[in-house]
Design a protein around this motif. Structure first.
Motif, PDB file in Angstrom:
ATOM      1  N   PHE A 237       7.143 -10.010  37.450  1.00 27.31           N
ATOM      2  CA  PHE A 237       6.414 -10.631  38.754  1.00 27.31           C
ATOM      3  C   PHE A 237       4.952 -10.112  38.753  1.00 27.31           C
ATOM      4  O   PHE A 237       4.392 -10.719  39.804  1.00 27.31           O
ATOM      5  CB  PHE A 237       7.299 -10.118  39.974  1.00 27.31           C
ATOM      6  N   LEU A 238       4.597  -9.019  38.159  1.00 25.77           N
ATOM      7  CA  LEU A 238       3.200  -8.907  38.376  1.00 25.77           C
ATOM      8  C   LEU A 238       2.081  -9.866  37.953  1.00 25.77           C
ATOM      9  O   LEU A 238       0.917 -10.080  38.475  1.00 25.77           O
ATOM     10  CB  LEU A 238       2.593  -7.423  37.743  1.00 25.77           C
ATOM     11  N   GLU A 241       1.914 -12.667  40.239  1.00 27.10           N
ATOM     12  CA  GLU A 241       1.488 -12.281  41.518  1.00 27.10           C
ATOM     13  C   GLU A 241      -0.290 -12.226  41.407  1.00 27.10           C
ATOM     14  O   GLU A 241      -1.012 -12.539  42.503  1.00 27.10           O
ATOM     15  CB  GLU A 241       1.948 -10.971  41.875  1.00 27.10           C
ATOM     16  N   TYR A 249       4.941 -19.311  40.935  1.00 30.13           N
ATOM     17  CA  TYR A 249       5.997 -18.417  41.358  1.00 30.13           C
ATOM     18  C   TYR A 249       7.105 -18.463  40.453  1.00 30.13           C
ATOM     19  O   TYR A 249       7.745 -19.377  40.200  1.00 30.13           O
ATOM     20  CB  TYR A 249       6.170 -18.946  42.790  1.00 30.13           C
ATOM     21  N   ASN A 253       9.128 -12.744  41.297  1.00 28.23           N
ATOM     22  CA  ASN A 253       8.335 -12.829  42.580  1.00 28.23           C
ATOM     23  C   ASN A 253       9.570 -13.016  43.477  1.00 28.23           C
ATOM     24  O   ASN A 253       9.488 -12.535  44.479  1.00 28.23           O
ATOM     25  CB  ASN A 253       7.407 -13.872  42.674  1.00 28.23           C
ATOM     26  N   GLN A 256      11.397  -9.549  44.239  1.00 27.99           N
ATOM     27  CA  GLN A 256      10.641  -8.808  44.776  1.00 27.99           C
ATOM     28  C   GLN A 256      10.651  -9.156  46.315  1.00 27.99           C
ATOM     29  O   GLN A 256      10.720  -8.463  47.188  1.00 27.99           O
ATOM     30  CB  GLN A 256       9.109  -8.785  44.174  1.00 27.99           C
ATOM     31  N   ASN A 257      10.312 -10.457  46.494  1.00 25.89           N
ATOM     32  CA  ASN A 257      10.270 -10.943  47.905  1.00 25.89           C
ATOM     33  C   ASN A 257      11.451 -10.769  48.702  1.00 25.89           C
ATOM     34  O   ASN A 257      11.305 -10.300  49.753  1.00 25.89           O
ATOM     35  CB  ASN A 257       9.832 -12.466  47.774  1.00 25.89           C
TER      36      ASN A 257
ATOM     37  N   LYS B 226      -5.495  -5.021  44.988  1.00 23.17           N
ATOM     38  CA  LYS B 226      -5.159  -6.212  46.208  1.00 23.17           C
ATOM     39  C   LYS B 226      -6.388  -6.542  46.832  1.00 23.17           C
ATOM     40  O   LYS B 226      -6.667  -7.551  47.613  1.00 23.17           O
ATOM     41  CB  LYS B 226      -4.409  -5.422  47.158  1.00 23.17           C
TER      42      LYS B 226
END
Lengths: 296, 265
Positions: A237-238, A241, A249, A253, A256-257, B226
């Motif tokens: 997922f990284l 992201e 997507y 992800n 994780q979401n 981030k």
């Protein structure tokens, strides 16, 4: 020391392995640990995947298959398909790039084999956050490539290299490449070199030997490499992201979401169980293939 | 040199360059005297200075080291026992089940174990902090320890060193702690190093499992990323990379053939 002497019979009983109880006792720490922190979490995901989402993200324990039905919902199904597409592309590219490398290390390198393999594995042990950060520096709007191209006057406006499928794929290929090469290498190493010589003696050219002898005989390694690349890729997922955007997507992800933002743990669990199912199917296929090969 | 070999060398060189290029870029720009990672402005080490002035970062580094040390110690002890039994106890029941259970952590996508452990810990109200992290990391470290240590113990068994000791009157325990342990020591240490690296670098599982109070270095890098790229992240990533390099180099030298075949015979 005399203390050690006194308990020597007991320790020897444990270590000696003449009794099944002793063996199982020595394995108990490792197996209990794996049972608690590996099997139990997976089992829990399985159970929760059939539960319902309650109020405020709580879990209400009523049996339902709704979570699995949701994964083919038009909102989520494309995400699953995209993940499969990205993972297969990554796997295919890694195989195409990795087979020649594994072949070279196995057949042409004598002295530094272990060092080359270790250098291949080193990136596996570097944190994935560092690797992603590197790609952001290289591909970013004000990153290395863009500033180089602007400086030599090739472009006026920075190119958009990040936040598109291409960047995610580059990241995935770079990260999972070693997972492909290592099993390929070990199956090439196991291949009896006499087979290759026999093929050449019988008039097979280098290409014919590669395609009709070497490659078919290393199929178990090819399959193992593909599994080791495809499965972790499906869960990543990284990359999406940081290197991707909304159009990239992936199921990782989504999971994780569900767990961290949407607080829909049952749905997140069902997606995880689907990934585990893909993994189990792959492992089963791999074992079948290996058995078939062993009987040749 | 045959043309095939030359082409192979060039190809391998290119692949390795591509593999290491991004990491080298990170390291190079950690010494760049510019706030933004654009163009080379000159050599500096000031980003490392700002790094160690940041109390949060030093705390993250400390947490990472503590977690990795604890997890790798536990994994090494359990892995050593498991490896010994798997090699030396021929009539072990369910041997194949143990073998495959010990390789599962390498196969499962990390996110699965991450969310699974998160679910488990919340369900049993296990405090999501230091020990939660350690317990999770041990799962990942164990296969690596077993992989390295088991290979060594089987090669010792192949040389029948324990058998020789027992023929000369040693008890099984004496054979283990006077023969097996000292001879397998480099491999045990190497396995521990590998386990330490795996734990130290782990991000995905830690990301789900770590509580608010326990930030490891990879998690810290994540939260800094981030907010965009800064030279401090480069410097911190470089520290992480150098530590990995040192650990893996130590592993390599401990686990080379030369070091292993020093049987006192």
């Amino acid at each position: 020391m005399s203390m050690l002497k006194k308990i020597d019979p007991a320790l020897s009983w444990l270590i000696g392995g003449r009794r099944q109880t002793a063996s199982q006792l020595l394995l108990l720490p490792a197996s209990a640990w794996l049972a608690c922190f590996m099997l139990a979490p997976i089992a829990l995901l399985f159970v929760v995947s059939f539960a319902q989402r309650g109020d405020y993200g709580a879990i209400s324990w009523t049996f339902t298959l709704k979570n699995y039905a949701r994964s083919i919902d038009p909102r989520y199904f494309p995400v699953l398909m995209r993940s499969a597409l990205y993972a297969s592309t990554t796997t295919a590219v890694c195989l195409a790039l990795g087979y020649p490398l594994a072949y070279f290390i196995s057949f042409y390198v004598d002295k530094h084999k272990n060092l080359l393999l270790l250098l291949l594995m080193l990136p596996l042990w570097t944190s994935c956050t560092v690797e992603i950060y590197a790609w952001i520096i290289i591909l970013g709007r004000e990153g290395l490539i863009n500033s180089l191209l602007t400086q030599i006057g090739l472009i006026d406006e920075p190119l958009r290299l990040l936040n598109r499928p291409f960047a995610v794929l580059i990241g995935l290929i770079h990260t999972y490449f070693p997972f492909m090469v290592l099993p390929l290498y070990s199956s090439l190493e196991k291949l009896p070199k006499a087979y290759i010589e026999a093929s050449k003696d019988l008039g097979g050219g280098p290409w014919a030997t590669l395609w009709r002898v070497t490659f078919p005989l290393t199929l178990p390694g090819v399959f193992a490499g593909c599994m080791l690349t495809f499965i972790p890729c499906m869960g990543d997922f990284l990359m999406a992201e940081f290197l991707g955007g909304p159009s990239t997507y992936l199921v990782g992800n989504l999971i994780q979401n569900q767990f961290l933002t949407a607080q829909d743990w049952p749905f997140g669990s069902s997606l995880s169980v689907l990934l585990i199912a893909v993994m189990m199917a792959g492992l089963y296929l791999q074992q079948t293939l290996e058995k078939k090969h062993a009987s040749w | 040199m045959r043309p095939g070999k030359l082409a192979g060398r060039v190809y391998a060189g290119l692949v390795y360059a591509a593999l290491y290029f991004p990491l080298l870029i990170v390291i190079a720009f950690s010494f760049n005297d510019a706030k933004r990672n654009l163009i080379w402005k000159g050599f500096t080490v000031k980003w490392y200075g700002t790094l160690f002035a940041d109390a949060e970062l030093v705390a993250a580094l400390w947490t990472s080291l503590k977690v990795a040390a604890t997890a790798s110690l536990i994994a090494t002890l359990m892995g050593l026992l498991a490896s010994y039994v798997l090699v030396h106890h021929p009539r072990l029941r369910a041997k194949r089940a143990y073998d495959s259970a010990l390789s599962v952590p390498l196969m499962v996508p990390e996110i699965i174990l991450g969310v699974g452990l998160l679910s488990l810990y919340t369900r049993v109200c296990f405090d999501l902090s230091f020990w939660g992290l350690v317990c999770a990391h041990v799962v990942y470290c164990l296969p690596f320890v077993v992989w390295v240590v088991k290979a060594r113990i089987s090669s010792l068994k192949g040389h029948s060193v324990e058998e020789a000791a027992m023929d000369l009157g040693a008890t099984e325990w004496q054979a283990f702690h006077k023969i097996t342990l000292p001879l397998a020591w480099p491999a045990i240490l190497a396995g521990g190093m590998l386990a330490f690296t795996v734990s130290f670098e782990d991000f995905v599982t830690s990301f789900f499992v770590a509580g608010v109070g326990t930030t490891t270095l990879p998690i810290k890098i994540y939260s800094m990323m981030k907010f965009g790229i800064t030279p401090e992240i480069n410097a911190m990533s470089t520290i992480l990379l150098v530590l990995t390099l040192l650990l893996v180099a130590a592993y390599y030298f401990l686990n080379t053939e030369k070091n292993q075949d020093q049987l006192p015979v």
